[in-house]
Design an enzyme around this catalytic site. Structure first.
Site, PDB file in Angstrom:
ATOM      1  N   ASP A  11       0.825  -1.207   0.000  1.00 49.34           N
ATOM      2  CA  ASP A  11       0.000   0.000   0.000  1.00 49.34           C
ATOM      3  C   ASP A  11       0.863   1.263   0.000  1.00 49.34           C
ATOM      4  O   ASP A  11       1.969   1.259   0.543  1.00 49.34           O
ATOM      5  CB  ASP A  11      -0.922  -0.010   1.233  1.00 49.34           C
ATOM      6  CG  ASP A  11      -2.110   0.922   1.059  1.00 49.34           C
ATOM      7  OD1 ASP A  11      -2.415   1.317  -0.089  1.00 49.34           O
ATOM      8  OD2 ASP A  11      -2.735   1.275   2.075  1.00 49.34           O
ATOM      9  N   GLY A  12       0.326   2.320  -0.608  1.00 45.39           N
ATOM     10  CA  GLY A  12       0.978   3.629  -0.524  1.00 45.39           C
ATOM     11  C   GLY A  12       1.666   4.083  -1.805  1.00 45.39           C
ATOM     12  O   GLY A  12       2.356   5.101  -1.797  1.00 45.39           O
ATOM     13  N   ARG A  14       0.420   5.429  -4.576  1.00 42.01           N
ATOM     14  CA  ARG A  14      -0.021   6.734  -5.092  1.00 42.01           C
ATOM     15  C   ARG A  14       0.386   7.864  -4.170  1.00 42.01           C
ATOM     16  O   ARG A  14       0.764   8.948  -4.620  1.00 42.01           O
ATOM     17  CB  ARG A  14      -1.547   6.746  -5.288  1.00 42.01           C
ATOM     18  CG  ARG A  14      -2.028   5.786  -6.350  1.00 42.01           C
ATOM     19  CD  ARG A  14      -3.517   5.899  -6.555  1.00 42.01           C
ATOM     20  NE  ARG A  14      -4.266   5.650  -5.324  1.00 42.01           N
ATOM     21  CZ  ARG A  14      -5.584   5.591  -5.246  1.00 42.01           C
ATOM     22  NH1 ARG A  14      -6.310   5.785  -6.343  1.00 42.01           N
ATOM     23  NH2 ARG A  14      -6.191   5.354  -4.112  1.00 42.01           N
ATOM     24  N   ARG A  15       0.305   7.603  -2.863  1.00 38.96           N
ATOM     25  CA  ARG A  15       0.666   8.679  -1.920  1.00 38.96           C
ATOM     26  C   ARG A  15       2.138   9.054  -2.068  1.00 38.96           C
ATOM     27  O   ARG A  15       2.501  10.224  -2.019  1.00 38.96           O
ATOM     28  CB  ARG A  15       0.363   8.250  -0.479  1.00 38.96           C
ATOM     29  CG  ARG A  15      -1.095   8.506  -0.114  1.00 38.96           C
ATOM     30  CD  ARG A  15      -1.420   7.903   1.229  1.00 38.96           C
ATOM     31  NE  ARG A  15      -1.507   6.456   1.138  1.00 38.96           N
ATOM     32  CZ  ARG A  15      -1.412   5.635   2.182  1.00 38.96           C
ATOM     33  NH1 ARG A  15      -1.187   6.115   3.390  1.00 38.96           N
ATOM     34  NH2 ARG A  15      -1.537   4.336   2.018  1.00 38.96           N
ATOM     35  N   GLU A  58     -12.135  -4.664  -5.244  1.00 38.42           N
ATOM     36  CA  GLU A  58     -12.688  -3.302  -5.106  1.00 38.42           C
ATOM     37  C   GLU A  58     -11.859  -2.279  -5.894  1.00 38.42           C
ATOM     38  O   GLU A  58     -12.400  -1.310  -6.427  1.00 38.42           O
ATOM     39  CB  GLU A  58     -12.726  -2.891  -3.622  1.00 38.42           C
ATOM     40  CG  GLU A  58     -13.794  -3.598  -2.798  1.00 38.42           C
ATOM     41  CD  GLU A  58     -13.480  -5.068  -2.521  1.00 38.42           C
ATOM     42  OE1 GLU A  58     -12.291  -5.437  -2.471  1.00 38.42           O
ATOM     43  OE2 GLU A  58     -14.443  -5.855  -2.388  1.00 38.42           O
ATOM     44  N   ASN A  59     -10.539  -2.487  -6.002  1.00 43.29           N
ATOM     45  CA  ASN A  59      -9.669  -1.550  -6.744  1.00 43.29           C
ATOM     46  C   ASN A  59     -10.115  -1.390  -8.196  1.00 43.29           C
ATOM     47  O   ASN A  59      -9.832  -0.375  -8.839  1.00 43.29           O
ATOM     48  CB  ASN A  59      -8.203  -2.024  -6.771  1.00 43.29           C
ATOM     49  CG  ASN A  59      -7.465  -1.913  -5.456  1.00 43.29           C
ATOM     50  OD1 ASN A  59      -6.486  -2.626  -5.236  1.00 43.29           O
ATOM     51  ND2 ASN A  59      -7.903  -1.024  -4.570  1.00 43.29           N
ATOM     52  N   ARG A  62     -11.732   1.817  -9.307  1.00 40.46           N
ATOM     53  CA  ARG A  62     -11.006   3.098  -9.352  1.00 40.46           C
ATOM     54  C   ARG A  62     -11.161   3.727 -10.733  1.00 40.46           C
ATOM     55  O   ARG A  62     -11.605   3.052 -11.671  1.00 40.46           O
ATOM     56  CB  ARG A  62      -9.524   2.852  -9.059  1.00 40.46           C
ATOM     57  CG  ARG A  62      -9.256   2.597  -7.596  1.00 40.46           C
ATOM     58  CD  ARG A  62      -7.772   2.549  -7.337  1.00 40.46           C
ATOM     59  NE  ARG A  62      -7.515   2.332  -5.931  1.00 40.46           N
ATOM     60  CZ  ARG A  62      -6.307   2.300  -5.390  1.00 40.46           C
ATOM     61  NH1 ARG A  62      -5.234   2.476  -6.143  1.00 40.46           N
ATOM     62  NH2 ARG A  62      -6.152   2.107  -4.101  1.00 40.46           N
ATOM     63  N   ARG A 179       1.935  -5.045   5.980  1.00 39.97           N
ATOM     64  CA  ARG A 179       1.226  -4.002   5.250  1.00 39.97           C
ATOM     65  C   ARG A 179       2.020  -2.709   5.375  1.00 39.97           C
ATOM     66  O   ARG A 179       2.259  -2.229   6.484  1.00 39.97           O
ATOM     67  CB  ARG A 179      -0.185  -3.787   5.803  1.00 39.97           C
ATOM     68  CG  ARG A 179      -0.903  -2.679   5.043  1.00 39.97           C
ATOM     69  CD  ARG A 179      -2.324  -2.448   5.493  1.00 39.97           C
ATOM     70  NE  ARG A 179      -2.963  -1.511   4.566  1.00 39.97           N
ATOM     71  CZ  ARG A 179      -4.222  -1.540   4.196  1.00 39.97           C
ATOM     72  NH1 ARG A 179      -5.030  -2.441   4.686  1.00 39.97           N
ATOM     73  NH2 ARG A 179      -4.695  -0.656   3.336  1.00 39.97           N
ATOM     74  N   GLU A 198       1.065 -13.547  11.785  1.00 40.08           N
ATOM     75  CA  GLU A 198       1.577 -12.435  12.587  1.00 40.08           C
ATOM     76  C   GLU A 198       1.574 -11.210  11.682  1.00 40.08           C
ATOM     77  O   GLU A 198       2.156 -11.247  10.592  1.00 40.08           O
ATOM     78  CB  GLU A 198       3.018 -12.727  13.054  1.00 40.08           C
ATOM     79  CG  GLU A 198       3.125 -13.908  13.983  1.00 40.08           C
ATOM     80  CD  GLU A 198       2.496 -13.646  15.348  1.00 40.08           C
ATOM     81  OE1 GLU A 198       2.486 -12.493  15.802  1.00 40.08           O
ATOM     82  OE2 GLU A 198       2.005 -14.625  15.949  1.00 40.08           O
TER      83      GLU A 198
HETATM   84  C1  FPP Z   1      -1.899  -0.023  -3.471  1.00 41.30           C
HETATM   85  O1  FPP Z   1      -1.422   1.306  -3.385  1.00 41.30           O
HETATM   86  C2  FPP Z   1      -1.312  -0.690  -4.642  1.00 41.30           C
HETATM   87  C3  FPP Z   1      -2.001  -1.117  -5.750  1.00 41.30           C
HETATM   88  C4  FPP Z   1      -3.464  -0.996  -5.890  1.00 41.30           C
HETATM   89  C5  FPP Z   1      -1.289  -1.720  -6.912  1.00 41.30           C
HETATM   90  C6  FPP Z   1      -0.104  -2.567  -6.543  1.00 41.30           C
HETATM   91  C7  FPP Z   1       0.552  -3.073  -7.768  1.00 41.30           C
HETATM   92  C8  FPP Z   1       1.879  -3.196  -7.914  1.00 41.30           C
HETATM   93  C9  FPP Z   1       2.851  -2.862  -6.843  1.00 41.30           C
HETATM   94  C10 FPP Z   1       2.419  -3.745  -9.179  1.00 41.30           C
HETATM   95  C11 FPP Z   1       2.459  -5.261  -9.109  1.00 41.30           C
HETATM   96  C12 FPP Z   1       3.406  -5.797 -10.049  1.00 41.30           C
HETATM   97  C13 FPP Z   1       3.321  -6.983 -10.704  1.00 41.30           C
HETATM   98  C14 FPP Z   1       4.570  -7.563 -11.231  1.00 41.30           C
HETATM   99  C15 FPP Z   1       2.079  -7.720 -10.927  1.00 41.30           C
HETATM  100  P1  FPP Z   1      -2.465   2.489  -3.554  1.00 41.30           P
HETATM  101  O2  FPP Z   1      -2.645   2.790  -4.990  1.00 41.30           O
HETATM  102  O3  FPP Z   1      -3.716   2.122  -2.799  1.00 41.30           O
HETATM  103  O4  FPP Z   1      -1.726   3.653  -2.863  1.00 41.30           O
HETATM  104  P2  FPP Z   1      -2.384   4.768  -1.940  1.00 41.30           P
HETATM  105  O5  FPP Z   1      -2.756   4.050  -0.672  1.00 41.30           O
HETATM  106  O6  FPP Z   1      -1.235   5.685  -1.758  1.00 41.30           O
HETATM  107  O7  FPP Z   1      -3.536   5.382  -2.658  1.00 41.30           O
END
Ligand code: FPP
Length: 230
Positions: A11-12, A14-15, A58-59, A62, A179, A198
């Site tokens: 997570d994180g 975009r931020r 859910e994503n 977006r 996380r 854990e």
């Molecule tokens: C959550 O951060 C992340 C995602 C929704 C996408 C994660 C995908 C990858 C890291 C790429 C995976 C790569 C492969 C090889 C399949 P967020 O967008 O919710 O960030 P935020 O909490 O800052 O809004």
């Protein structure tokens, strides 16, 4: 304490991108690069199985521009796996857990290809949770069990925790789940499988997660007493 399986909620992205005034999609690109580093740390630590939350069911709701970007990123990354020596030299099996029918055909096709190409690899396993929801998974498994009962393949008395797990997308359980991004919640990730995981919640955004953070988690994990409710 041996770690067989680790889960990551990445997570994180975009931020972090916004903090540096980048386009939010740049955060996902950095996230994908970070994932490759983290997978190497896991291999070097002798961890056989890694499950990562790459897209929740859910994503998919977006904004279209972001979801399309993620689909293209997955397409590119899964296509690249086909030629990635690390996958073949290390005998890594790649799985995708989630509802692939929610993805465009050209994306799910790339996934099915790499799943097939690596199905006999047994040294390491990477499970990508994509279009995944833990509750959806439990509902899906319940429906499949009900169908088997209806067909006479299964008696109601035979249903137990272990066999229920076999009907899920994933039956193995993460020893620990990490996380990043500072939120302290589990967000529908491996609900059934993480009952005795854990949990570690890290304030850094996923692309900022460093080897020293990983090493620190492994040390903390080794100090925790796992009692499985006993
Ligand atoms: C959550 O951060 C992340 C995602 C929704 C996408 C994660 C995908 C990858 C890291 C790429 C995976 C790569 C492969 C090889 C399949 P967020 O967008 O919710 O960030 P935020 O909490 O800052 O809004």
């Amino acid at each position: 304490m041996v770690i067989n399986h680790i889960g990551f909620i990445m997570d994180g992205n975009r931020r972090l991108a916004r903090r540096f005034k980048f386009n939010p999609t740049k955060g996902h690109e950095l996230g994908a690069e970070k994932l490759k580093q983290v997978l190497e740390w896991c291999r070097d630590a002798g961890i056989k199985e890694v499950t990562v939350y790459a897209l929740s069911a859910e994503n998919i709701n977006r904004p279209k521009i972001e979801v399309d970007f993620l689909f293209n990123l997955f397409k590119k990354e899964f296509e690249a796996f086909k030629k990635d020596r690390r996958i073949f030299d290390n005998e890594v099996r790649i799985n995708v857990i989630g509802d692939l029918s929610l993805l465009p055909d050209d994306v799910s096709l790339r996934m099915r290809e790499i799943i097939k190409l690596t199905e006999n690899h047994n040294k390491y396993i990477i499970n990508f949770a994509i279009a995944y929801g833990g509750r959806d998974e439990i509902v899906m498994a319940s429906k499949r069990i009900a169908k088997d009962v209806k067909k006479g393949l299964l008696a109601i008395d035979q249903i137990n925790k272990e066999m229920f797990a076999e009907y899920l997308y994933l039956s193995s359980e993460p020893d620990l789940t990490v996380r990043t991004g500072g939120e302290i919640r589990t967000s529908n990730f491996l609900n059934y499988q993480s009952a005795y995981s854990e949990w570690f919640f890290i304030d850094k955004m996923w692309p900022e997660f460093e080897k020293e953070d990983f090493d620190d988690i492994l040390i903390q994990f080794s100090k925790r007493k796992r009692r499985f409710g006993k």
